[in-house]
Design a protein around this motif. Structure first.
Motif, PDB file in Angstrom:
ATOM      1  N   THR A 618       0.844  -1.195   0.000  1.00 40.62           N
ATOM      2  CA  THR A 618       0.000   0.000   0.000  1.00 40.62           C
ATOM      3  C   THR A 618       0.880   1.245   0.000  1.00 40.62           C
ATOM      4  O   THR A 618       2.024   1.219   0.477  1.00 40.62           O
ATOM      5  CB  THR A 618      -0.916   0.027   1.227  1.00 40.62           C
ATOM      6  OG1 THR A 618      -0.103   0.018   2.416  1.00 40.62           O
ATOM      7  CG2 THR A 618      -1.855  -1.174   1.237  1.00 40.62           C
ATOM      8  N   ILE A 619       0.340   2.320  -0.543  1.00 37.88           N
ATOM      9  CA  ILE A 619       1.030   3.606  -0.588  1.00 37.88           C
ATOM     10  C   ILE A 619       0.075   4.658  -0.061  1.00 37.88           C
ATOM     11  O   ILE A 619      -1.072   4.759  -0.515  1.00 37.88           O
ATOM     12  CB  ILE A 619       1.451   3.959  -2.032  1.00 37.88           C
ATOM     13  CG1 ILE A 619       2.385   2.883  -2.596  1.00 37.88           C
ATOM     14  CG2 ILE A 619       2.139   5.320  -2.075  1.00 37.88           C
ATOM     15  CD1 ILE A 619       2.718   3.086  -4.058  1.00 37.88           C
ATOM     16  N   GLU A 620       0.520   5.431   0.931  1.00 42.32           N
ATOM     17  CA  GLU A 620      -0.279   6.510   1.489  1.00 42.32           C
ATOM     18  C   GLU A 620       0.122   7.812   0.809  1.00 42.32           C
ATOM     19  O   GLU A 620       1.281   8.203   0.831  1.00 42.32           O
ATOM     20  CB  GLU A 620      -0.054   6.621   3.000  1.00 42.32           C
ATOM     21  CG  GLU A 620      -0.414   5.371   3.781  1.00 42.32           C
ATOM     22  CD  GLU A 620      -1.916   5.100   3.778  1.00 42.32           C
ATOM     23  OE1 GLU A 620      -2.693   6.066   3.579  1.00 42.32           O
ATOM     24  OE2 GLU A 620      -2.307   3.934   3.968  1.00 42.32           O
ATOM     25  N   LYS A 621      -0.865   8.486   0.203  1.00 43.76           N
ATOM     26  CA  LYS A 621      -0.578   9.713  -0.522  1.00 43.76           C
ATOM     27  C   LYS A 621      -1.743  10.679  -0.362  1.00 43.76           C
ATOM     28  O   LYS A 621      -2.868  10.379  -0.778  1.00 43.76           O
ATOM     29  CB  LYS A 621      -0.344   9.410  -2.006  1.00 43.76           C
ATOM     30  CG  LYS A 621       0.039  10.618  -2.849  1.00 43.76           C
ATOM     31  CD  LYS A 621       1.420  11.157  -2.473  1.00 43.76           C
ATOM     32  CE  LYS A 621       1.840  12.290  -3.401  1.00 43.76           C
ATOM     33  NZ  LYS A 621       3.145  12.857  -3.049  1.00 43.76           N
ATOM     34  N   ASP A 622      -1.455  11.827   0.246  1.00 44.88           N
ATOM     35  CA  ASP A 622      -2.465  12.881   0.416  1.00 44.88           C
ATOM     36  C   ASP A 622      -3.738  12.348   1.068  1.00 44.88           C
ATOM     37  O   ASP A 622      -4.868  12.647   0.655  1.00 44.88           O
ATOM     38  CB  ASP A 622      -2.807  13.521  -0.935  1.00 44.88           C
ATOM     39  CG  ASP A 622      -1.613  14.201  -1.571  1.00 44.88           C
ATOM     40  OD1 ASP A 622      -0.696  14.599  -0.825  1.00 44.88           O
ATOM     41  OD2 ASP A 622      -1.587  14.319  -2.811  1.00 44.88           O
ATOM     42  N   GLY A 623      -3.539  11.522   2.097  1.00 41.97           N
ATOM     43  CA  GLY A 623      -4.688  10.985   2.814  1.00 41.97           C
ATOM     44  C   GLY A 623      -5.378   9.841   2.115  1.00 41.97           C
ATOM     45  O   GLY A 623      -6.371   9.300   2.639  1.00 41.97           O
ATOM     46  N   GLU A 624      -4.916   9.441   0.956  1.00 45.78           N
ATOM     47  CA  GLU A 624      -5.496   8.334   0.209  1.00 45.78           C
ATOM     48  C   GLU A 624      -4.611   7.101   0.354  1.00 45.78           C
ATOM     49  O   GLU A 624      -3.384   7.197   0.418  1.00 45.78           O
ATOM     50  CB  GLU A 624      -5.641   8.693  -1.269  1.00 45.78           C
ATOM     51  CG  GLU A 624      -6.555   9.871  -1.547  1.00 45.78           C
ATOM     52  CD  GLU A 624      -8.026   9.478  -1.441  1.00 45.78           C
ATOM     53  OE1 GLU A 624      -8.309   8.265  -1.461  1.00 45.78           O
ATOM     54  OE2 GLU A 624      -8.870  10.379  -1.331  1.00 45.78           O
ATOM     55  N   THR A 625      -5.235   5.931   0.376  1.00 48.09           N
ATOM     56  CA  THR A 625      -4.512   4.663   0.423  1.00 48.09           C
ATOM     57  C   THR A 625      -4.628   3.979  -0.927  1.00 48.09           C
ATOM     58  O   THR A 625      -5.732   3.708  -1.401  1.00 48.09           O
ATOM     59  CB  THR A 625      -5.061   3.744   1.517  1.00 48.09           C
ATOM     60  OG1 THR A 625      -4.955   4.397   2.791  1.00 48.09           O
ATOM     61  CG2 THR A 625      -4.283   2.439   1.561  1.00 48.09           C
ATOM     62  N   ILE A 626      -3.497   3.721  -1.526  1.00 45.57           N
ATOM     63  CA  ILE A 626      -3.456   3.110  -2.860  1.00 45.57           C
ATOM     64  C   ILE A 626      -2.894   1.703  -2.709  1.00 45.57           C
ATOM     65  O   ILE A 626      -1.797   1.511  -2.159  1.00 45.57           O
ATOM     66  CB  ILE A 626      -2.590   3.941  -3.818  1.00 45.57           C
ATOM     67  CG1 ILE A 626      -3.161   5.357  -3.935  1.00 45.57           C
ATOM     68  CG2 ILE A 626      -2.488   3.285  -5.193  1.00 45.57           C
ATOM     69  CD1 ILE A 626      -2.242   6.329  -4.627  1.00 45.57           C
ATOM     70  N   HIS A 627      -3.639   0.724  -3.176  1.00 43.69           N
ATOM     71  CA  HIS A 627      -3.224  -0.674  -3.089  1.00 43.69           C
ATOM     72  C   HIS A 627      -2.684  -1.134  -4.440  1.00 43.69           C
ATOM     73  O   HIS A 627      -3.215  -0.757  -5.488  1.00 43.69           O
ATOM     74  CB  HIS A 627      -4.397  -1.568  -2.685  1.00 43.69           C
ATOM     75  CG  HIS A 627      -5.038  -1.175  -1.387  1.00 43.69           C
ATOM     76  ND1 HIS A 627      -4.518  -1.527  -0.166  1.00 43.69           N
ATOM     77  CD2 HIS A 627      -6.154  -0.433  -1.129  1.00 43.69           C
ATOM     78  CE1 HIS A 627      -5.293  -1.034   0.803  1.00 43.69           C
ATOM     79  NE2 HIS A 627      -6.289  -0.367   0.240  1.00 43.69           N
ATOM     80  N   TYR A 628      -1.646  -1.947  -4.383  1.00 40.28           N
ATOM     81  CA  TYR A 628      -1.123  -2.535  -5.625  1.00 40.28           C
ATOM     82  C   TYR A 628      -0.706  -3.972  -5.352  1.00 40.28           C
ATOM     83  O   TYR A 628      -0.471  -4.378  -4.202  1.00 40.28           O
ATOM     84  CB  TYR A 628       0.067  -1.733  -6.170  1.00 40.28           C
ATOM     85  CG  TYR A 628       1.308  -1.777  -5.308  1.00 40.28           C
ATOM     86  CD1 TYR A 628       2.290  -2.748  -5.502  1.00 40.28           C
ATOM     87  CD2 TYR A 628       1.515  -0.835  -4.298  1.00 40.28           C
ATOM     88  CE1 TYR A 628       3.420  -2.789  -4.718  1.00 40.28           C
ATOM     89  CE2 TYR A 628       2.642  -0.869  -3.503  1.00 40.28           C
ATOM     90  CZ  TYR A 628       3.596  -1.847  -3.718  1.00 40.28           C
ATOM     91  OH  TYR A 628       4.715  -1.887  -2.923  1.00 40.28           O
ATOM     92  N   ASN A 629      -0.628  -4.737  -6.417  1.00 44.47           N
ATOM     93  CA  ASN A 629      -0.280  -6.149  -6.324  1.00 44.47           C
ATOM     94  C   ASN A 629       0.798  -6.464  -7.356  1.00 44.47           C
ATOM     95  O   ASN A 629       0.741  -5.979  -8.488  1.00 44.47           O
ATOM     96  CB  ASN A 629      -1.516  -7.021  -6.570  1.00 44.47           C
ATOM     97  CG  ASN A 629      -1.185  -8.500  -6.501  1.00 44.47           C
ATOM     98  OD1 ASN A 629      -0.559  -8.945  -5.554  1.00 44.47           O
ATOM     99  ND2 ASN A 629      -1.603  -9.253  -7.511  1.00 44.47           N
ATOM    100  N   VAL A 630       1.805  -7.255  -6.984  1.00 41.11           N
ATOM    101  CA  VAL A 630       2.885  -7.628  -7.885  1.00 41.11           C
ATOM    102  C   VAL A 630       2.487  -8.875  -8.665  1.00 41.11           C
ATOM    103  O   VAL A 630       2.236  -9.928  -8.081  1.00 41.11           O
ATOM    104  CB  VAL A 630       4.198  -7.879  -7.118  1.00 41.11           C
ATOM    105  CG1 VAL A 630       5.300  -8.327  -8.071  1.00 41.11           C
ATOM    106  CG2 VAL A 630       4.624  -6.622  -6.378  1.00 41.11           C
ATOM    107  N   VAL A 631       2.410  -8.743  -9.967  1.00 38.97           N
ATOM    108  CA  VAL A 631       2.009  -9.854 -10.831  1.00 38.97           C
ATOM    109  C   VAL A 631       3.213 -10.701 -11.227  1.00 38.97           C
ATOM    110  O   VAL A 631       3.132 -11.921 -11.312  1.00 38.97           O
ATOM    111  CB  VAL A 631       1.303  -9.311 -12.093  1.00 38.97           C
ATOM    112  CG1 VAL A 631       0.947 -10.440 -13.044  1.00 38.97           C
ATOM    113  CG2 VAL A 631       0.066  -8.525 -11.702  1.00 38.97           C
ATOM    114  N   CYS A 632       4.331 -10.051 -11.484  1.00 41.25           N
ATOM    115  CA  CYS A 632       5.539 -10.754 -11.924  1.00 41.25           C
ATOM    116  C   CYS A 632       6.744 -10.031 -11.353  1.00 41.25           C
ATOM    117  O   CYS A 632       6.742  -8.806 -11.241  1.00 41.25           O
ATOM    118  CB  CYS A 632       5.592 -10.803 -13.452  1.00 41.25           C
ATOM    119  SG  CYS A 632       7.072 -11.588 -14.126  1.00 41.25           S
ATOM    120  N   ARG A 633       7.776 -10.795 -11.008  1.00 38.13           N
ATOM    121  CA  ARG A 633       8.983 -10.195 -10.443  1.00 38.13           C
ATOM    122  C   ARG A 633      10.187 -11.044 -10.835  1.00 38.13           C
ATOM    123  O   ARG A 633      10.115 -12.270 -10.867  1.00 38.13           O
ATOM    124  CB  ARG A 633       8.874 -10.098  -8.930  1.00 38.13           C
ATOM    125  CG  ARG A 633      10.134  -9.566  -8.240  1.00 38.13           C
ATOM    126  CD  ARG A 633       9.924  -9.470  -6.741  1.00 38.13           C
ATOM    127  NE  ARG A 633       8.978  -8.421  -6.411  1.00 38.13           N
ATOM    128  CZ  ARG A 633       8.274  -8.371  -5.278  1.00 38.13           C
ATOM    129  NH1 ARG A 633       8.380  -9.359  -4.405  1.00 38.13           N
ATOM    130  NH2 ARG A 633       7.451  -7.373  -5.039  1.00 38.13           N
TER     131      ARG A 633
END
Length: 737
Positions: A618-633
């Protein structure tokens, strides 16, 4: 004869290095390595390596001094490596140099050969090190406090007669990595890439050298005078072919100048005039009117064309297809290049080119800007330009050249130039898989998103391979669809579709103003696109266009500068893209460039909620929580961790992919199960394409078009090409094949 008057038997003559050679007990080897050059290895308190070169008498030494004095200050390029030294000695002087020596030296053929050998070593080869370079038995040369020591394949170390700092030792110790030629109109200019093995001499070991023609004394003045005369030439009407015009005019001027010089400058050589006088009395054959070597005229003509219709010192690097980047930072500093091929040296490579004067540098900078219709001046001292090879008289290649240029107004120690060249041959996914840049599973996934008009971003630093990845998968856009590229970066995008269009803000003016991104957006909507390609999402206008396109529902393919997901989120938000639009981005691919290798480091998707068992964050930015998922690494061992094909991750492995398949199900308006089946089918096709080595961009586009037209017939044809048999329902690339 013995004391009693008898005769003592003397052994038959044998070579000095023979063990039975009683007359040379200390000789271990003796060989002629070059006509007239003999090498002897002796054993005396260790080994000694002795060289005997063709001897010169007093008259011959005077003749050699005359030749060296004449060529003093001449531009004769010496070999960069031992291999080059051997080739130079075998080839000898160029015809124009031999012609000069013939005029300076009047002696017997044997004497002429001896003088020519020493002149060649002194003027055009490695000096005293030349005979050592000719001996292929020498493996190592080491400079010690006592002098130069060599190691041969049989004897080491062997002392030499040279001191501890012989000239050109760096070239002697260099190894040729490769060589090729670069075409500049009718000229083929040799280029050599070599690696130095002498420590402490230069922080750069791999180097790039352009072997431009050698010049005789006075040639530079001839070139400057010719260029000035060509510039001053008045013409009637429009010159349609400036290259032909300059070539013909320069050839005429240089021919006259060379003829005049050859009949006047040789005051002491009266043969020409005497022969002319005798010919008038029918007592001799008239001299040839063409009194200069053809190669000399061609060499002078090359420099005139290079400076007037080329790009000065950068003419050859710009036209060299093996180079990716060219950088000139300041006056007097070596120009740096970045080769495309892996030369065992990651990063920039210095060249033997540099700008000696600021005016010379400024001319090239302003010309590059002018090729894109930009005028540099005090009020506009820098520019970012795109050069069309055809319009700039570069070469016949579909290659975009992007330049950042600046005048000394904003650049310390002179102007600067940074050139990025797009490869003329677009890579395909097969090329990328074969180079271990990405896994076949990711190719199949990108295929589905390109086909379904998804939103895919390629994000990374300059030179990481973002545009290469974007371009390689363009054939996956269905041939019936209409891709439209927008902005200056569109020149780097290769669209194989007949329905495609490229819109750019360059070279368009309306009402005396530049066409803006807003204008292009309006025009793009009128063109009814299926996919919009924004190759450089970096300026505020391009981010605004990106945000507007996300709201239109069109597919979007683009590149931007951000090394990881957190940097990307911070950047797009700071540029004004609303946070709520980030989930509209289906996939973000982060390529990396490390130790000369370019590969996909990570692929992420933005999600509304954390994926159970996923490898995201998750990334916190300007009071917003942004979720991301790693598909390939890409793992540290070089293998790619693509969750679906790694069941050892546990029961959550399938759920890691579920977010991506749900997106595709929405885009395709199909059940998730059908999307999953389509993924496996595409993956089998990808493996087949890799197995067959389908690396041609146009061929790949044709095969994919055939698959969409009639998949069954295309599969059957592909199977016949591969020599396979079996029922048609066994799909290409499946595990049953």
């Amino acid at each position: 004869m013995n004391h009693s008057g008898g005769v003592r038997d003397v052994p038959a003559p044998v070579p000095p290095d023979d063990g039975a050679a009683w007359y040379a007990p200390d000789v271990r080897e003796q060989d002629e390595i070059h006509p007239g050059v003999v090498v002897t290895v002796r054993r005396a308190d260790g080994f000694r390596y002795e060289v005997r070169e063709p001897p010169l008498d007093a008259r011959e030494r005077e003749r050699l001094a005359t030749v060296e004095a004449y060529f003093d200050g001449a531009n004769i390029e010496r070999p960069r490596t031992r291999e080059g030294a051997v080739e130079r000695m075998e080839r000898g002087f160029d015809p124009k140099h031999r012609r000069v020596i013939d005029r300076l030296v009047d002696c017997s053929p044997a004497s002429r050969r001896r003088v020519a050998y020493h002149a060649l070593c002194s003027l055009a080869c490695l000096g005293d090190l030349t005979p050592y370079a000719l001996d292929d038995r020498i493996d190592v040369a080491d400079v010690t406090d006592d002098g130069l020591v060599v190691h041969t394949d049989r004897y080491a170390p062997a002392e030499t007669e040279l001191g501890d700092d012989p000239a050109y030792i760096d070239r002697f110790a260099s190894e040729r990595v490769g060589r090729h030629t670069v075409t500049f109109h009718e000229f083929e200019v040799p280029v050599v890439v070599y690696r130095e093995h002498l420590l402490g001499s230069d922080p750069f070991t791999t180097k790039y050298a352009v072997r431009e023609p050698d010049l005789l004394p006075g040639d530079e003045a001839l070139i400057d005078a010719c260029k000035e005369r060509v510039w001053e030439t008045s013409v009637d009407g429009l010159v349609e072919d400036r290259v032909t015009f300059v070539r013909e005019r320069a050839r005429s001027l240089l021919s006259r100048q060379l003829t005049v010089r050859n009949t006047t400058e040789w005051v002491k050589a009266t043969r020409y005039r005497l022969r002319s006088a005798l010919a008038e009395l029918d007592l001799a054959v008239p001299p040839v009117d063409h009194r200069f070597a053809d190669d000399r005229l061609d060499d002078l003509l090359y420099y005139v064309l290079r400076d007037l219709v080329g790009h000065g010192k950068l003419t050859v690097p710009i036209r060299d297809p093996t180079l990716e980047d060219i950088e000139a930072n300041r006056v007097g500093e070596r120009v740096k290049v970045l080769p495309r091929a892996d030369l065992g040296h990651d990063g920039r490579v210095p060249t033997n080119l540099s700008f000696a004067t600021e005016s010379e540098f400024v001319n090239v900078v302003t010309q590059l800007a002018a090729d894109d219709g930009t005028e540099l001046n005090a009020s506009n001292p820098s520019a970012k330009v795109n050069v069309d090879p055809a319009g700039a008289d570069l070469y016949d290649a579909e290659e975009t050249i992007r330049c950042a240029v600046a005048l000394p107004t904003i650049s310390e120690d002179g102007p600067h130039i940074s050139i990025r060249k797009q490869s003329a041959d677009a890579m395909t996914p097969v090329d990328l898989v074969e180079s271990d840049s990405l896994p076949t599973e990711l190719v199949a996934l990108l295929w589905l998103f390109y086909e379904a008009h998804g939103v895919v971003l390629f994000s990374g630093p300059t030179g990481a391979g973002k545009t290469t990845l974007l371009n390689a998968h363009m054939p996956f856009i269905p041939y019936r669809d209409r891709p439209i590229s927008i902005d200056e970066g569109s020149r780097e995008v290769r669209i194989p579709h007949e329905t495609g269009v490229s819109l750019t803000t360059r070279e368009h003016e309306r009402d005396h103003r530049r066409v803006t991104m807003a204008d292009l957006m309006t025009q793009c909507n009128y063109l009814n696109p299926d996919v919009e390609v924004i190759a450089e999402i970096n300026t505020p206008a391009s981010f605004e266009t990106f945000a507007e396109t996300l709201n239109t529902g069109h597919g979007v393919l683009g590149t931007t500068h951000a090394a990881d997901v957190e940097t990307l989120v911070n950047r797009v938000i700071e540029k004004g893209v609303p946070t709520y639009l980030l989930p509209e981005v289906d996939l973000v691919v982060f390529p990396r460039h490390v130790d000369g290798e370019r590969y996909v480091g990570e692929v992420v998707e933005f999600v509304d909620e954390p994926v159970p068992g996923g490898r995201g964050g998750t990334i916190e930015k300007d009071g917003e929580t942004i979720h991301y998922n790693v598909v390939c690494r890409r793992r540290p061992d070089g293998e790619f961790a693509f969750a679906y094909d790694h069941p050892q991750l546990g029961d959550d492995a399938r759920r890691v992919e579920t977010g991506v398949f749900d997106r595709l199900a929405t885009l395709r308006d199909e059940p998730v199960e059908d999307v999953e089946a389509a993924f496996h089918r595409r993956h089998r096709y990808v493996r087949y394409l890799v197995r067959e080595g389908l690396t041609d961009f146009e061929d790949l586009f044709g095969v994919l078009a055939d698959l969409r037209t009639n998949e069954a017939a295309t599969v059957e044809r592909l199977r016949r090409r591969a020599g396979e048999t079996g029922p048609l329902h066994v799909e290409v690339g499946s595990d049953d094949d």
